[in-house]
Write a protein that holds these residues in place. Sequence first.
Motif, PDB file in Angstrom:
ATOM      1  N   LEU A 184     110.770 108.032  48.522  1.00 34.57           N
ATOM      2  CA  LEU A 184     109.661 107.428  50.181  1.00 34.57           C
ATOM      3  C   LEU A 184     109.623 109.498  50.534  1.00 34.57           C
ATOM      4  N   GLY A 185     108.455 109.347  50.962  1.00 32.44           N
ATOM      5  CA  GLY A 185     107.969 111.264  51.868  1.00 32.44           C
ATOM      6  C   GLY A 185     108.094 111.673  50.214  1.00 32.44           C
ATOM      7  N   PRO A 186     107.557 111.916  49.193  1.00 37.42           N
ATOM      8  CA  PRO A 186     107.305 112.572  47.920  1.00 37.42           C
ATOM      9  C   PRO A 186     106.815 113.833  48.036  1.00 37.42           C
ATOM     10  N   GLY A 187     106.370 114.561  49.953  1.00 39.63           N
ATOM     11  CA  GLY A 187     105.811 115.304  49.754  1.00 39.63           C
ATOM     12  C   GLY A 187     104.444 116.280  48.721  1.00 39.63           C
ATOM     13  N   ARG A 188     104.222 117.132  48.079  1.00 39.94           N
ATOM     14  CA  ARG A 188     102.989 117.405  47.597  1.00 39.94           C
ATOM     15  C   ARG A 188     103.145 116.811  45.770  1.00 39.94           C
ATOM     16  N   GLY A 189     104.552 116.407  45.930  1.00 33.89           N
ATOM     17  CA  GLY A 189     104.614 115.202  44.520  1.00 33.89           C
ATOM     18  C   GLY A 189     105.321 115.723  43.189  1.00 33.89           C
ATOM     19  N   THR A 190     105.871 116.966  43.684  1.00 33.10           N
ATOM     20  CA  THR A 190     106.743 118.706  43.278  1.00 33.10           C
ATOM     21  C   THR A 190     107.583 117.167  42.524  1.00 33.10           C
ATOM     22  N   LEU A 191     108.826 116.869  43.524  1.00 32.89           N
ATOM     23  CA  LEU A 191     109.316 116.630  42.503  1.00 32.89           C
ATOM     24  C   LEU A 191     109.934 114.906  41.782  1.00 32.89           C
ATOM     25  N   MET A 192     108.340 113.778  42.157  1.00 29.73           N
ATOM     26  CA  MET A 192     107.725 112.990  41.160  1.00 29.73           C
ATOM     27  C   MET A 192     107.183 113.515  39.498  1.00 29.73           C
ATOM     28  N   ALA A 193     106.771 114.744  39.565  1.00 34.72           N
ATOM     29  CA  ALA A 193     106.119 114.890  38.640  1.00 34.72           C
ATOM     30  C   ALA A 193     107.415 115.915  37.948  1.00 34.72           C
ATOM     31  N   ASP A 194     107.931 116.719  38.517  1.00 29.05           N
ATOM     32  CA  ASP A 194     109.164 117.081  37.661  1.00 29.05           C
ATOM     33  C   ASP A 194     110.308 116.077  36.312  1.00 29.05           C
ATOM     34  N   MET A 195     109.991 114.712  37.376  1.00 29.11           N
ATOM     35  CA  MET A 195     111.308 113.547  36.868  1.00 29.11           C
ATOM     36  C   MET A 195     109.872 112.579  36.078  1.00 29.11           C
ATOM     37  N   VAL A 196     108.531 112.990  35.824  1.00 33.46           N
ATOM     38  CA  VAL A 196     108.157 112.389  35.109  1.00 33.46           C
ATOM     39  C   VAL A 196     108.308 113.303  33.736  1.00 33.46           C
ATOM     40  N   ARG A 197     108.409 114.454  33.659  1.00 34.60           N
ATOM     41  CA  ARG A 197     108.470 115.225  32.612  1.00 34.60           C
ATOM     42  C   ARG A 197     109.690 114.961  32.252  1.00 34.60           C
ATOM     43  N   ILE A 198     110.374 114.678  32.906  1.00 35.13           N
ATOM     44  CA  ILE A 198     112.013 114.192  31.931  1.00 35.13           C
ATOM     45  C   ILE A 198     111.987 112.972  31.160  1.00 35.13           C
ATOM     46  N   PHE A 199     110.767 112.160  31.630  1.00 30.85           N
ATOM     47  CA  PHE A 199     110.186 110.380  31.405  1.00 30.85           C
ATOM     48  C   PHE A 199     109.825 110.891  30.122  1.00 30.85           C
ATOM     49  N   GLN A 200     109.323 111.545  29.855  1.00 29.98           N
ATOM     50  CA  GLN A 200     108.212 111.632  28.838  1.00 29.98           C
ATOM     51  C   GLN A 200     109.217 111.532  27.420  1.00 29.98           C
ATOM     52  N   SER A 201     110.040 112.300  27.898  1.00 30.41           N
ATOM     53  CA  SER A 201     111.570 112.588  26.784  1.00 30.41           C
ATOM     54  C   SER A 201     112.379 111.402  26.601  1.00 30.41           C
ATOM     55  N   VAL A 202     112.134 110.101  27.266  1.00 27.35           N
ATOM     56  CA  VAL A 202     113.202 109.349  27.604  1.00 27.35           C
ATOM     57  C   VAL A 202     112.662 107.988  26.462  1.00 27.35           C
TER      58      VAL A 202
END
Length: 362
Positions: free
Chosen positions: A87-105
């Motif tokens: 909700l309210g993802p701004g520039r997408g910085t938070l989601m980009a950092d989360m997705v980077r973690i997901f790629q190792s799971v």
Amino acid sequence: MNDQLSLSELINVQIKAQGPMSLSTYMNLCLTHPTMGYYRKSDPLGRTGDFITAPEISQMFGEMLGVWVAQIWQQLDKPERFTLAELGPGRGTLMADMVRIFQSVPGLIDALNVQLLETNPVLKQQQANNIKGASLNWVEEIHQLKASEGPLIVVANEFFDALPIKQFQYVNGNWYERLVGLKEDKRSWGLSPTPMPADAFPPQLGKPAENAIWEMAYPAQKNMEELGAIVAEKTGAILAIDYGYAETQTGETLQALEKHQMVDPLANPGDADLTTHVDFQALTEKLDREKLNICPLITQGEFLKAMGIELRAKAIMDHIPDAKEKVENDLNRLIGAKQMGELFKVQAIGSKNMVPYPFEAG
């Protein structure tokens, strides 16, 4: 020649025509007017904007939230499809950092359906540019998440603090709504002439001090109720991070930020970010406790430490020794007691029988 009224002029015309307006109406116009509202017309984030959010301070914040989402996915028995809504993802910085973690799971990215709640076209474009490695979808209303795939995990970082509120002031034994009016053609505060019924106010307020202010955030409560109902039905969890307080109380918290400076909330509508502290007790009090597990509130510092941010900081400093001072400063800003660590609170809500790690059952 541009003869369109400015937002400031538009608000003054409305006050002259209809009388003093509720603070919630004023905030709505300032923040979400279709063309001149603060959240509709520009990118307010970052060092050149008006405020910096935790994800913009350090990648470690988003990484820890990514670890949390991965943990919840595992607690849900690794469903083949699930939805992560921000909700309210701004520039997408938070989601980009989360997705980077997901790629190792293993398996997580394949199961992931991302939904971003956003109305600002400038920020939507930035989100599309910044978030790599996951397919993105956008929604503009919470109810649209009902149609999402699988269990629902919701992340809301500094979302609820920006929703409109009403203010009430205690004068001579009665509560009156605080309104925005005009005095000599200048916007100023005033009170409704009609007292509010005493039973409309939370009993926690007791007998307030003279001129005490109480803030009521109905849109935030309504949004949380809607989210709670969807998560109860689909299973999943909600994580809300915001500055605020655990128990309903009096106190004025409305503030306006423009270029990182505090300014008068009534001065420049549409040019400043208007926020308030979140009343977490009120935010969650109408949720269905038969179908949801409302976990006790913890601080941002406690949450990030439990997710392993100190170990992550050490790993970065070991890998890039030249970054040591910056990483230490960023870490202190995120978890320090005198920084965001204590001021910001973290509320987790799970579906029935789900106790989101690292929280305790409610």
